[in-house]
Design a protein around this motif. Structure first.
Motif, PDB file in Angstrom:
ATOM      1  N   ASP A 147       0.830  -1.211   0.000  1.00  0.00           N
ATOM      2  CA  ASP A 147       0.000   0.000   0.000  1.00  0.00           C
ATOM      3  C   ASP A 147       0.858   1.252   0.000  1.00  0.00           C
ATOM      4  OD1 ASP A 147      -2.332  -1.436  -0.043  1.00  0.00           O
ATOM      5  OD2 ASP A 147      -2.628  -1.390   2.139  1.00  0.00           O
ATOM      6  N   PHE A 148       1.966   1.231   0.750  1.00  0.00           N
ATOM      7  CA  PHE A 148       2.865   2.382   0.779  1.00  0.00           C
ATOM      8  C   PHE A 148       3.505   2.622  -0.593  1.00  0.00           C
ATOM      9  CE2 PHE A 148       7.224   3.966   1.321  1.00  0.00           C
ATOM     10  CZ  PHE A 148       6.959   5.205   1.892  1.00  0.00           C
ATOM     11  N   LEU A 149       3.964   1.541  -1.257  1.00  0.00           N
ATOM     12  CA  LEU A 149       4.599   1.692  -2.567  1.00  0.00           C
ATOM     13  C   LEU A 149       3.603   2.134  -3.635  1.00  0.00           C
ATOM     14  CD1 LEU A 149       6.918  -1.453  -2.488  1.00  0.00           C
ATOM     15  CD2 LEU A 149       7.579   0.933  -2.154  1.00  0.00           C
ATOM     16  N   VAL A 150       2.361   1.655  -3.529  1.00  0.00           N
ATOM     17  CA  VAL A 150       1.339   2.077  -4.495  1.00  0.00           C
ATOM     18  C   VAL A 150       1.059   3.568  -4.344  1.00  0.00           C
ATOM     19  CG1 VAL A 150      -1.112   1.878  -5.045  1.00  0.00           C
ATOM     20  CG2 VAL A 150       0.259  -0.172  -4.781  1.00  0.00           C
ATOM     21  N   ALA A 151       1.011   4.057  -3.087  1.00  0.00           N
ATOM     22  CA  ALA A 151       0.741   5.477  -2.869  1.00  0.00           C
ATOM     23  C   ALA A 151       1.895   6.356  -3.328  1.00  0.00           C
ATOM     24  CB  ALA A 151       0.454   5.726  -1.386  1.00  0.00           C
ATOM     25  N   GLN A 152       3.108   5.837  -3.346  1.00  0.00           N
ATOM     26  CA  GLN A 152       4.269   6.622  -3.755  1.00  0.00           C
ATOM     27  C   GLN A 152       4.501   6.616  -5.261  1.00  0.00           C
ATOM     28  OE1 GLN A 152       5.904   8.510  -1.542  1.00  0.00           O
ATOM     29  NE2 GLN A 152       4.456   7.735  -0.019  1.00  0.00           N
ATOM     30  N   ASP A 153       3.768   5.807  -6.007  1.00  0.00           N
ATOM     31  CA  ASP A 153       3.955   5.756  -7.458  1.00  0.00           C
ATOM     32  C   ASP A 153       3.335   7.000  -8.094  1.00  0.00           C
ATOM     33  OD1 ASP A 153       4.564   4.871  -9.997  1.00  0.00           O
ATOM     34  OD2 ASP A 153       2.720   3.712 -10.189  1.00  0.00           O
ATOM     35  N   GLU A 154       4.146   7.834  -8.731  1.00  0.00           N
ATOM     36  CA  GLU A 154       3.672   9.102  -9.285  1.00  0.00           C
ATOM     37  C   GLU A 154       2.721   8.900 -10.459  1.00  0.00           C
ATOM     38  OE1 GLU A 154       7.003  11.475 -10.253  1.00  0.00           O
ATOM     39  OE2 GLU A 154       7.672  11.724  -8.174  1.00  0.00           O
ATOM     40  N   ASP A 155       2.945   7.857 -11.248  1.00  0.00           N
ATOM     41  CA  ASP A 155       2.119   7.630 -12.435  1.00  0.00           C
ATOM     42  C   ASP A 155       0.881   6.777 -12.153  1.00  0.00           C
ATOM     43  OD1 ASP A 155       3.958   9.060 -13.935  1.00  0.00           O
ATOM     44  OD2 ASP A 155       5.164   7.278 -14.345  1.00  0.00           O
ATOM     45  N   CYS A 156       0.710   6.340 -10.920  1.00  0.00           N
ATOM     46  CA  CYS A 156      -0.443   5.520 -10.528  1.00  0.00           C
ATOM     47  C   CYS A 156      -0.563   4.270 -11.413  1.00  0.00           C
ATOM     48  CB  CYS A 156      -1.735   6.329 -10.591  1.00  0.00           C
ATOM     49  SG  CYS A 156      -1.839   7.618  -9.342  1.00  0.00           S
ATOM     50  N   ARG A 157       0.558   3.637 -11.667  1.00  0.00           N
ATOM     51  CA  ARG A 157       0.543   2.423 -12.481  1.00  0.00           C
ATOM     52  C   ARG A 157       0.380   1.157 -11.649  1.00  0.00           C
ATOM     53  NH1 ARG A 157       6.177   3.116 -15.282  1.00  0.00           N
ATOM     54  NH2 ARG A 157       6.603   3.799 -13.144  1.00  0.00           N
ATOM     55  N   TRP A 204       1.770   9.120   6.522  1.00  0.00           N
ATOM     56  CA  TRP A 204       2.901   8.366   5.979  1.00  0.00           C
ATOM     57  C   TRP A 204       2.521   7.471   4.811  1.00  0.00           C
ATOM     58  CZ3 TRP A 204       7.556   9.866   7.158  1.00  0.00           C
ATOM     59  CH2 TRP A 204       7.798  10.491   8.369  1.00  0.00           C
ATOM     60  N   MET A 205       1.267   7.038   4.754  1.00  0.00           N
ATOM     61  CA  MET A 205       0.861   6.096   3.718  1.00  0.00           C
ATOM     62  C   MET A 205       0.221   6.766   2.510  1.00  0.00           C
ATOM     63  SD  MET A 205       1.848   3.255   5.016  1.00  0.00           S
ATOM     64  CE  MET A 205       1.120   2.080   3.921  1.00  0.00           C
ATOM     65  N   THR A 206       0.128   8.097   2.506  1.00  0.00           N
ATOM     66  CA  THR A 206      -0.440   8.826   1.374  1.00  0.00           C
ATOM     67  C   THR A 206       0.688   9.483   0.598  1.00  0.00           C
ATOM     68  OG1 THR A 206      -2.473   9.239   2.600  1.00  0.00           O
ATOM     69  CG2 THR A 206      -2.064  10.606   0.657  1.00  0.00           C
ATOM     70  N   GLY A 207       0.701   9.215  -0.722  1.00  0.00           N
ATOM     71  CA  GLY A 207       1.751   9.774  -1.566  1.00  0.00           C
ATOM     72  C   GLY A 207       1.181  10.613  -2.687  1.00  0.00           C
ATOM     73  N   THR A 208       1.897  10.661  -3.802  1.00  0.00           N
ATOM     74  CA  THR A 208       1.474  11.471  -4.951  1.00  0.00           C
ATOM     75  C   THR A 208       0.275  10.880  -5.668  1.00  0.00           C
ATOM     76  OG1 THR A 208       3.093  10.299  -6.304  1.00  0.00           O
ATOM     77  CG2 THR A 208       3.784  12.383  -5.314  1.00  0.00           C
ATOM     78  N   CYS A 209       0.094   9.557  -5.593  1.00  0.00           N
ATOM     79  CA  CYS A 209      -1.057   8.921  -6.225  1.00  0.00           C
ATOM     80  C   CYS A 209      -2.210   8.915  -5.237  1.00  0.00           C
ATOM     81  CB  CYS A 209      -0.708   7.496  -6.661  1.00  0.00           C
ATOM     82  SG  CYS A 209      -2.053   6.658  -7.524  1.00  0.00           S
ATOM     83  N   LYS A 210      -3.258   9.678  -5.547  1.00  0.00           N
ATOM     84  CA  LYS A 210      -4.395   9.791  -4.642  1.00  0.00           C
ATOM     85  C   LYS A 210      -5.271   8.545  -4.737  1.00  0.00           C
ATOM     86  CE  LYS A 210      -3.037  13.886  -3.597  1.00  0.00           C
ATOM     87  NZ  LYS A 210      -2.407  14.123  -2.278  1.00  0.00           N
TER      88      LYS A 210
END
Length: 361
Positions: A147-157, A204-210
């Protein structure tokens, strides 16, 4: 055959009505233009309408159909994962060897664990990269880390799918009789009471991919590039129509009067007839009558001939009305044959008028 009205005028609003009717293929009454250039432009617009509607319909259908860009696994119990050899083609998935996930799979999913050995990755970063490049269809690991890595993916792939197989708590080890144990336990209880865990998780678990952004990638929006060919066709037709209009103007303004002296009934006369207003004999008669009403000849001899023909036409009309009254007085209705004779007589006089006015042209 019904001839057009002598007062026919193709106005701007009739042009808009024709454009609207052709674009939406409406079965309504429209006035068609008579000019060669206008008819050519109408055909170009009809071709553009057909191509544009076909492209728009195809792209709209593709836009509305949601494409599944990921494999929707229900979890580790999914038959495509637990029984990989039962599906063709087989799905490619793996995990990290000697991890807690790997030991759980080897204990409860032996066939699945044996199939994954050749596709495992040594680190989480390598597993994520294999999924992005298409080498793996899925990567199985700790849900919190994924979940952390998915939230950090900028392209939401990336997307986490399926339900969690088991939930295990984390623990922090201290030395025996450490003075920090009670302090740590008290702080953890305070966090739980103040709902601080939820805030820390969101932070901490929210990144660029909403969350929910992945769903918007299922279909691409309609772009102008997808309709470029139709607009190129329309622009080419407009430019060609402008060139034809310029040539037509030059022909009628400068060339036609010189050709009329040499060409009496050849190809140039046919071109003038097809491009002008007089498309039929009756249209030529209306045009000659319009000249009689609003124009005067420059040559006095021509003017005398026109006045003479007009006088003969008026006398013929008076004689026709007198004959009709005499017939009605004797109780006889004018027959159809008499009407035909009258029409032929009118056409003969109008033809004489047209031949005389042709000299004026």
């Amino acid at each position: 055959q019904v001839s057009p009205s002598p007062n026919h005028r193709f106005s701007l609003f009739r042009t808009y009505w024709l454009v609207w009717a052709v674009l939406f293929q409406a079965a309504v009454h429209v006035d068609s233009p008579r000019g060669f250039t206008a008819r050519f432009m109408t055909n170009v617009w009809a071709m553009f309408a057909v191509v544009f509607l076909a492209i728009y319909t195809a792209n709209l259908a593709a836009f509305m159909i949601t494409r599944e860009e990921f494999h929707e696994f229900s979890g580790l119990d999914d038959s495509r994962l637990s029984k990989p050899f039962s599906h063709k083609p087989m799905y490619r998935f793996g995990t990290i060897p000697w991890s807690h996930t790997d030991s759980t799979l080897s204990k409860y999913f032996a066939p699945m664990h044996a199939y994954m050995k050749n596709q495992n990755r040594s680190t989480v970063a390598e597993g994520i990269e294999a999924v992005l490049s298409g080498e793996l269809d899925a990567f199985i690991y700790d849900g919190t880390v994924l979940d952390f890595l998915v939230a950090q993916d900028e392209d939401c792939r990336l997307l986490t799918v399926g339900s969690w197989y088991a939930m295990t708590g984390y623990g922090i080890a201290f030395s025996r009789n450490s003075k920090y144990v009670q302090m740590f336990n008290k702080q953890m209880l305070d966090f739980r009471e103040n709902v601080e865990f939820s805030r820390l998780r969101r932070y901490w678990m929210t990144g660029t991919c909403k969350p929910g952004k992945q769903e918007h990638k299922s279909s691409d929006p309609l772009a102008l590039e997808q309709f470029l060919s139709a607009f190129l066709l329309l622009m080419s037709g407009i430019l060609l129509a402008a060139v034809l209009l310029a040539l037509e103007h030059v022909y009628f303004k400068y060339v036609r009067k010189h050709l009329a002296k040499t060409d009496r009934g050849g190809c140039c006369a046919l071109i003038s007839l097809s491009m002008g207003k007089s498309l039929t004999f009756r249209g030529a008669v209306f045009e000659a009558q319009d000249i009689l009403r609003h124009h005067r000849c420059r040559d006095p001899i021509c003017d005398t001939h026109l006045w003479k023909v007009k006088h003969e036409l008026d006398l013929a009309r008076m004689k026709i009305r007198q004959l009709q009254k005499e017939l009605e007085a004797h109780g006889i209705k004018p027959s159809r044959r008499a009407s035909i004779v009258v029409t032929i007589h009118h056409q003969h006089l109008a033809q004489t008028v047209f031949r005389l006015t042709e000299c004026w042209y």
